[in-house]
Design a protein around this motif. Sequence first.
Motif, PDB file in Angstrom:
ATOM      1  N   ALA A 120       0.921  -1.299  -0.163  1.00 28.21           N
ATOM      2  CA  ALA A 120       0.053   0.032   0.010  1.00 28.21           C
ATOM      3  C   ALA A 120       0.785   1.421   0.146  1.00 28.21           C
ATOM      4  O   ALA A 120       0.605   2.125  -0.855  1.00 28.21           O
ATOM      5  N   LEU A 121       1.905   1.183   0.757  1.00 29.87           N
ATOM      6  CA  LEU A 121       2.972   2.539   0.745  1.00 29.87           C
ATOM      7  C   LEU A 121       3.691   2.663  -0.445  1.00 29.87           C
ATOM      8  O   LEU A 121       3.999   3.718  -1.020  1.00 29.87           O
ATOM      9  N   LEU A 122       4.022   1.497  -0.999  1.00 32.44           N
ATOM     10  CA  LEU A 122       4.659   1.556  -2.234  1.00 32.44           C
ATOM     11  C   LEU A 122       3.990   1.988  -3.386  1.00 32.44           C
ATOM     12  O   LEU A 122       4.376   2.768  -4.116  1.00 32.44           O
ATOM     13  N   ASN A 123       2.766   1.652  -3.447  1.00 32.88           N
ATOM     14  CA  ASN A 123       1.741   2.315  -4.396  1.00 32.88           C
ATOM     15  C   ASN A 123       1.617   3.644  -4.372  1.00 32.88           C
ATOM     16  O   ASN A 123       1.467   4.441  -5.469  1.00 32.88           O
ATOM     17  N   VAL A 124       1.545   4.274  -3.267  1.00 31.36           N
ATOM     18  CA  VAL A 124       1.468   5.841  -3.139  1.00 31.36           C
ATOM     19  C   VAL A 124       2.774   6.513  -3.328  1.00 31.36           C
ATOM     20  O   VAL A 124       2.773   7.568  -3.881  1.00 31.36           O
ATOM     21  N   THR A 126       5.376   5.396  -5.138  1.00 30.67           N
ATOM     22  CA  THR A 126       5.545   5.259  -6.691  1.00 30.67           C
ATOM     23  C   THR A 126       4.634   6.200  -7.493  1.00 30.67           C
ATOM     24  O   THR A 126       4.588   6.171  -8.657  1.00 30.67           O
ATOM     25  N   ASP A 127       3.642   7.006  -6.961  1.00 33.15           N
ATOM     26  CA  ASP A 127       2.501   7.626  -7.754  1.00 33.15           C
ATOM     27  C   ASP A 127       1.635   6.620  -8.714  1.00 33.15           C
ATOM     28  O   ASP A 127       1.535   7.073  -9.631  1.00 33.15           O
ATOM     29  N   TYR A 128       1.594   5.317  -8.196  1.00 29.02           N
ATOM     30  CA  TYR A 128       0.725   4.554  -9.228  1.00 29.02           C
ATOM     31  C   TYR A 128      -0.682   5.190  -9.080  1.00 29.02           C
ATOM     32  O   TYR A 128      -1.102   5.705  -7.882  1.00 29.02           O
ATOM     33  N   GLY A 129      -1.389   5.308 -10.171  1.00 32.29           N
ATOM     34  CA  GLY A 129      -2.724   5.414 -10.147  1.00 32.29           C
ATOM     35  C   GLY A 129      -3.444   4.167  -9.514  1.00 32.29           C
ATOM     36  O   GLY A 129      -2.983   3.150  -8.915  1.00 32.29           O
ATOM     37  N   LEU A 130      -4.832   4.275  -9.539  1.00 34.22           N
ATOM     38  CA  LEU A 130      -5.638   3.078  -9.088  1.00 34.22           C
ATOM     39  C   LEU A 130      -5.349   1.801  -9.741  1.00 34.22           C
ATOM     40  O   LEU A 130      -5.123   0.786  -9.184  1.00 34.22           O
ATOM     41  N   ILE A 131      -5.370   1.772 -11.216  1.00 34.17           N
ATOM     42  CA  ILE A 131      -5.205   0.388 -11.752  1.00 34.17           C
ATOM     43  C   ILE A 131      -3.760  -0.131 -11.782  1.00 34.17           C
ATOM     44  O   ILE A 131      -3.649  -1.233 -11.234  1.00 34.17           O
ATOM     45  N   PRO A 132      -2.785   0.633 -11.918  1.00 31.98           N
ATOM     46  CA  PRO A 132      -1.561   0.245 -11.550  1.00 31.98           C
ATOM     47  C   PRO A 132      -1.181  -0.214 -10.339  1.00 31.98           C
ATOM     48  O   PRO A 132      -0.527  -1.367  -9.771  1.00 31.98           O
ATOM     49  N   SER A 133      -2.049   0.346  -8.990  1.00 30.72           N
ATOM     50  CA  SER A 133      -1.883  -0.191  -7.868  1.00 30.72           C
ATOM     51  C   SER A 133      -2.621  -1.556  -7.641  1.00 30.72           C
ATOM     52  O   SER A 133      -2.109  -2.281  -6.790  1.00 30.72           O
ATOM     53  N   VAL A 134      -3.715  -1.521  -8.247  1.00 39.37           N
ATOM     54  CA  VAL A 134      -4.361  -2.836  -8.245  1.00 39.37           C
ATOM     55  C   VAL A 134      -3.510  -4.110  -8.846  1.00 39.37           C
ATOM     56  O   VAL A 134      -3.359  -5.064  -8.217  1.00 39.37           O
ATOM     57  N   VAL A 135      -2.571  -3.641 -10.209  1.00 42.06           N
ATOM     58  CA  VAL A 135      -1.936  -4.886 -10.578  1.00 42.06           C
ATOM     59  C   VAL A 135      -0.738  -5.093  -9.644  1.00 42.06           C
ATOM     60  O   VAL A 135      -0.357  -6.255  -9.432  1.00 42.06           O
ATOM     61  N   ASN A 136      -0.155  -3.898  -9.009  1.00 42.57           N
ATOM     62  CA  ASN A 136       1.065  -3.989  -8.232  1.00 42.57           C
ATOM     63  C   ASN A 136       0.584  -4.839  -6.978  1.00 42.57           C
ATOM     64  O   ASN A 136       1.143  -5.864  -6.501  1.00 42.57           O
ATOM     65  N   GLY A 137      -0.735  -4.828  -6.542  1.00 42.56           N
ATOM     66  CA  GLY A 137      -1.038  -5.255  -5.246  1.00 42.56           C
ATOM     67  C   GLY A 137      -1.365  -6.900  -5.786  1.00 42.56           C
ATOM     68  O   GLY A 137      -0.900  -7.828  -5.110  1.00 42.56           O
ATOM     69  N   LEU A 138      -2.031  -7.153  -6.681  1.00 43.84           N
ATOM     70  CA  LEU A 138      -2.135  -8.575  -7.151  1.00 43.84           C
ATOM     71  C   LEU A 138      -0.912  -9.331  -7.467  1.00 43.84           C
ATOM     72  O   LEU A 138      -0.741 -10.510  -6.909  1.00 43.84           O
ATOM     73  N   ALA A 139      -0.071  -8.494  -8.192  1.00 44.85           N
ATOM     74  CA  ALA A 139       1.408  -9.288  -8.427  1.00 44.85           C
ATOM     75  C   ALA A 139       2.172  -9.551  -7.133  1.00 44.85           C
ATOM     76  O   ALA A 139       2.921 -10.487  -7.153  1.00 44.85           O
ATOM     77  N   SER A 140       2.039  -8.454  -6.333  1.00 42.29           N
ATOM     78  CA  SER A 140       3.047  -8.443  -5.060  1.00 42.29           C
ATOM     79  C   SER A 140       2.391  -9.702  -4.138  1.00 42.29           C
ATOM     80  O   SER A 140       2.925 -10.549  -3.801  1.00 42.29           O
ATOM     81  N   GLY A 141       1.225  -9.850  -4.080  1.00 43.78           N
ATOM     82  CA  GLY A 141       0.445 -11.165  -3.468  1.00 43.78           C
ATOM     83  C   GLY A 141       0.977 -12.475  -4.265  1.00 43.78           C
ATOM     84  O   GLY A 141       1.181 -13.534  -3.586  1.00 43.78           O
TER      85      GLY A 141
END
Length: 191
Positions: A120-124, A126-141
């Motif tokens: 969650a902290l990495l997403n914000v 790195t200035d990921y928007g909503l969709i890149p944040s979701v992709v990063n969360g899914l891939a990190s999991g």
Amino acid sequence: MVDYMAIIIGAMFINNFVLVRFLGLCPFFGVSRKTSSALGMGLAVIFVMTVASVVTSVIYIYLLEPRGLDFMKIVVFILVIAGLVQLIEMAIRKYSPDLYKSLGIFLPLITTNCAVLGVALLNVSTDYGLIPSVVNGLASGAGFTLALLIMSGVRERLELADVPEAFKDIPVAFVSAMFMGMGFAGFSGVV
């Protein structure tokens, strides 16, 4: 344009939260004794990381940042993650009691799993928007799950091996994790 494949490969292999960033080691060692419990924990972490990425990104982008409250992000993110884990814990307890028993204390510990907060902290940061944040969360999991499954396979094989008494269980798991971490670090060209 965002390169989603780079986010996926980066999150799963190059910057794997467990084996490269060394976050989430408690459930990694605690649940990796059996492949079935490792898979169950991995799926729970994938769900929590993905949903937490969505919710925390929305809260950060539309609530905290515009109002100058971005200093509150850690507190807010922990509250969101805690709520999600409670929902998952109730669902697993109801629909899969055996998995609930095998995960034990490690399921509620997802709340304090630094890998979930880390994504969650990495997403914000790195200035990921909503969709890149979701992709990063899914891939990190998925990367977390991959590490759990590999480790559970190794530990199941080590149960059958002739390991010296001093290295049985956790010590040999640490040594195995070290070699796995070196392998994953090789994806980034570090090793």
